[in-house]
Design an enzyme around this catalytic site. Structure first.
Site, PDB file in Angstrom:
ATOM      1  N   THR A   1       0.484  -1.267   0.044  1.00 45.48           N
ATOM      2  CA  THR A   1      -0.305  -0.576  -0.096  1.00 45.48           C
ATOM      3  C   THR A   1       1.098   0.888  -0.249  1.00 45.48           C
ATOM      4  OG1 THR A   1      -1.527  -0.770   1.452  1.00 45.48           O
ATOM      5  CG2 THR A   1      -2.012   0.986   1.511  1.00 45.48           C
TER       6      THR A   1
ATOM      7  N   ALA B   1       6.861  -8.673   1.250  1.00 42.52           N
ATOM      8  CA  ALA B   1       6.393  -9.454   1.682  1.00 42.52           C
ATOM      9  C   ALA B   1       6.032 -10.780   2.021  1.00 42.52           C
ATOM     10  CB  ALA B   1       8.186  -8.948   3.167  1.00 42.52           C
TER      11      ALA B   1
ATOM     12  N   CYS C   1      -8.486  -7.331   1.336  1.00 43.01           N
ATOM     13  CA  CYS C   1      -8.016  -6.557   2.100  1.00 43.01           C
ATOM     14  C   CYS C   1      -9.795  -5.424   2.666  1.00 43.01           C
ATOM     15  CB  CYS C   1      -7.110  -5.303   1.420  1.00 43.01           C
ATOM     16  SG  CYS C   1      -5.712  -6.141   1.134  1.00 43.01           S
TER      17      CYS C   1
ATOM     18  N   ASN D   1      -6.152  -9.312  -8.093  1.00 46.23           N
ATOM     19  CA  ASN D   1      -5.559 -10.269  -6.733  1.00 46.23           C
ATOM     20  C   ASN D   1      -7.036 -10.918  -6.490  1.00 46.23           C
ATOM     21  OD1 ASN D   1      -6.133  -6.924  -5.915  1.00 46.23           O
ATOM     22  ND2 ASN D   1      -6.648  -8.162  -4.148  1.00 46.23           N
TER      23      ASN D   1
ATOM     24  N   THR E   1      12.892   5.236  10.866  1.00 51.00           N
ATOM     25  CA  THR E   1      13.419   4.074  11.501  1.00 51.00           C
ATOM     26  C   THR E   1      13.093   2.754  10.489  1.00 51.00           C
ATOM     27  OG1 THR E   1      14.128   5.043  13.908  1.00 51.00           O
ATOM     28  CG2 THR E   1      14.815   2.519  13.527  1.00 51.00           C
TER      29      THR E   1
HETATM   30  C1  PLP Z   1      -3.048  -6.578  -5.326  1.00 49.74           C
HETATM   31  C2  PLP Z   1      -2.539  -5.882  -3.791  1.00 49.74           C
HETATM   32  N1  PLP Z   1      -1.626  -5.185  -4.139  1.00 49.74           N
HETATM   33  C3  PLP Z   1      -1.667  -3.733  -2.647  1.00 49.74           C
HETATM   34  C4  PLP Z   1      -1.793  -4.610  -1.425  1.00 49.74           C
HETATM   35  C5  PLP Z   1      -1.782  -4.138  -0.794  1.00 49.74           C
HETATM   36  O1  PLP Z   1      -0.771  -4.400  -0.166  1.00 49.74           O
HETATM   37  P1  PLP Z   1       0.052  -4.232   1.575  1.00 49.74           P
HETATM   38  O2  PLP Z   1      -1.418  -4.927   2.143  1.00 49.74           O
HETATM   39  O3  PLP Z   1       2.056  -4.898   1.770  1.00 49.74           O
HETATM   40  O4  PLP Z   1      -0.398  -3.158   2.014  1.00 49.74           O
HETATM   41  C6  PLP Z   1      -2.442  -5.942  -1.799  1.00 49.74           C
HETATM   42  C7  PLP Z   1      -2.926  -6.594  -0.297  1.00 49.74           C
HETATM   43  O5  PLP Z   1      -3.700  -7.552  -0.488  1.00 49.74           O
HETATM   44  C8  PLP Z   1      -2.465  -6.517  -2.925  1.00 49.74           C
HETATM   45  O6  PLP Z   1      -3.435  -7.750  -3.483  1.00 49.74           O
END
Ligand code: PLP
Length: 382
Positions: A72, A200, A329, A151, A237
């Site tokens: 993100t 990661a 998410c 996703n 940090t």
């Molecule tokens: C395609 C995609 N972009 C961005 C993100 C966000 O990543 P993070 O959870 O590491 O902030 C996700 C997490 O599900 C994702 O699948």
């Protein structure tokens, strides 16, 4: 019955080898990497080693890798700061992007910073590249933000092709590569791209750490202001154990990629075939069942209409199966999936995303199909 985890697009289990690499940074190597004494220098060198590893794997220079708190933040940085640095007035994205991209661009459009255009999708949810060119040729210099692998439905774009198109129109190209990093080989020397990102926890590394690749020719202003960490690009940090874990996880992912791809693709094909055999009216959302044009890690299944579909994920959870109804998410909120919405998926069908990882087995797939078939009164053909 042991629990079955088929939500690897949401997050993955930490690899034990990654944990072992991280532990010393939580115990004896506790220095602040900005300190000039030996405790600090030792940790600084671990970060720089991690940066070199990540850069080497995607064929970038270490000076092009910036560690972040995850996907993100990397997406927000690339989008907000490229628009600011290059004075862009127009951006193009797709309606099926992750909210890390979509909400950032919508916010900037609402503020009046940019005009936002959404590229058309075909009936399978793939980006219409002719429309992309039309937009690029008629609008001012643009930021193009198109994800590599979706996703929710798994649809893939041709990163090289989109990169070529962006180059032709002098556009800035950012791709949310969160779902493909660690699962597909990225080579920034062969792709005309300004920004790509990794998180990661999607490839058996720790949560809360990611990275942004910034092409040396597309330097941008920082997003987070503060200290001089990350060569003045991100104050704060560093998450040192996270960074070391990320590099270790990516190294393992690249080393084992072919073997895992074969295994996971086999699981996905097995589920497609077994579901088709058990439930005649099963369908797949987007281009999810097309092995050539979708992530081998994701299968988005559309089940026949049933009055129990509202309870589908709950019933699977009761049966000890963890999966997702859309993007993790947004799960937990009762807002439907904007991706399935953009594809005009029939709301009365039951939609479930299974996402596979290296720890899953064929026996687990068979069990899940048996449970799903049971919910629809069908009999699995073993
Ligand atoms: C395609 C995609 N972009 C961005 C993100 C966000 O990543 P993070 O959870 O590491 O902030 C996700 C997490 O599900 C994702 O699948």
């Amino acid at each position: 019955m042991p629990k079955i985890y088929l939500d690897n697009a949401a997050t993955t289990r930490l690899d034990d080898e990654v944990l072992q690499a991280m532990l010393p940074l939580m115990t004896e190597n506790f220095g602040n990497p900005s300190s000039i004494h030996s405790h600090g220098r030792q940790v600084r060198s671990a970060i720089e080693k991690a940066r070199k590893t990540v850069a080497g794997l995607i064929n970038a220079s270490p000076s092009e890798i910036f560690f972040t708190s995850g996907g993100t933040e990397a997406d927000n940085t690339a989008i907000t700061c490229s628009i600011d640095t290059f004075g862009l007035k127009h951006a193009i994205t797709s309606p099926t992007e992750h909210h890390a991209v979509l909400h950032t661009l919508e916010y900037l459009a609402k503020q009046g910073t940019i005009e936002l255009s959404l590229v058309n999708l075909d009936e399978k949810g793939h980006v219409d590249l002719v429309h992309l060119e039309e937009l690029l040729s008629t609008k001012p210099r643009s930021l193009v933000s198109l994800m590599h692998g979706n996703n929710e439905i798994g649809n893939l774009i041709d990163l090289e092709k989109v990169g070529e198109i962006c180059k032709k129109y002098n556009a800035i190209f950012h791709s949310d590569t969160v779902q493909t990093m660690g699962h597909y080989k990225h080579d920034v020397q062969n792709t005309k791209i300004d920004f790509l990102v990794g998180a990661a926890h999607k490839f058996h590394g720790p949560k809360g750490v990611g990275f942004l690749y910034i092409n040396a020719d597309s330097k941008i202003h920082p997003f987070i202001h503060g200290g001089s960490q990350e060569r003045n690009m991100r104050g704060g940090t560093e998450n040192v154990y996270g960074i070391v874990g990320l590099a270790k996880a990516l190294e393992i992912a690249y080393k084992e990629m072919e073997q895992h791809k074969t295994h996971i693709e086999g699981l996905k094909s097995r589920m497609i075939e077994k579901l088709k055999a058990a439930i005649p009216d099963v369908r797949f959302n987007g281009d999810s069942d097309n092995l050539e044009r979708s992530l081998y890690t994701v299968l988005n299944v559309s089940l026949p209409p049933s009055e129990d579909n509202d309870m589908l994920l709950f019933n699977l959870d009761i049966a000890q199966i963890s999966c997702s109804g859309g993007s993790a998410c947004t799960s937990g909120s009762d807002v439907g999936s904007h991706v399935l919405g953009a594809l005009n998926v029939q709301p009365e069908r039951g939609n479930v995303r299974f996402s596979f990882g290296k720890y899953n087995t064929a026996e687990e797939i068979d069990k899940v199909v048996e449970v799903v078939a049971g919910l629809y009164g069908a009999v699995p053909q073993v």
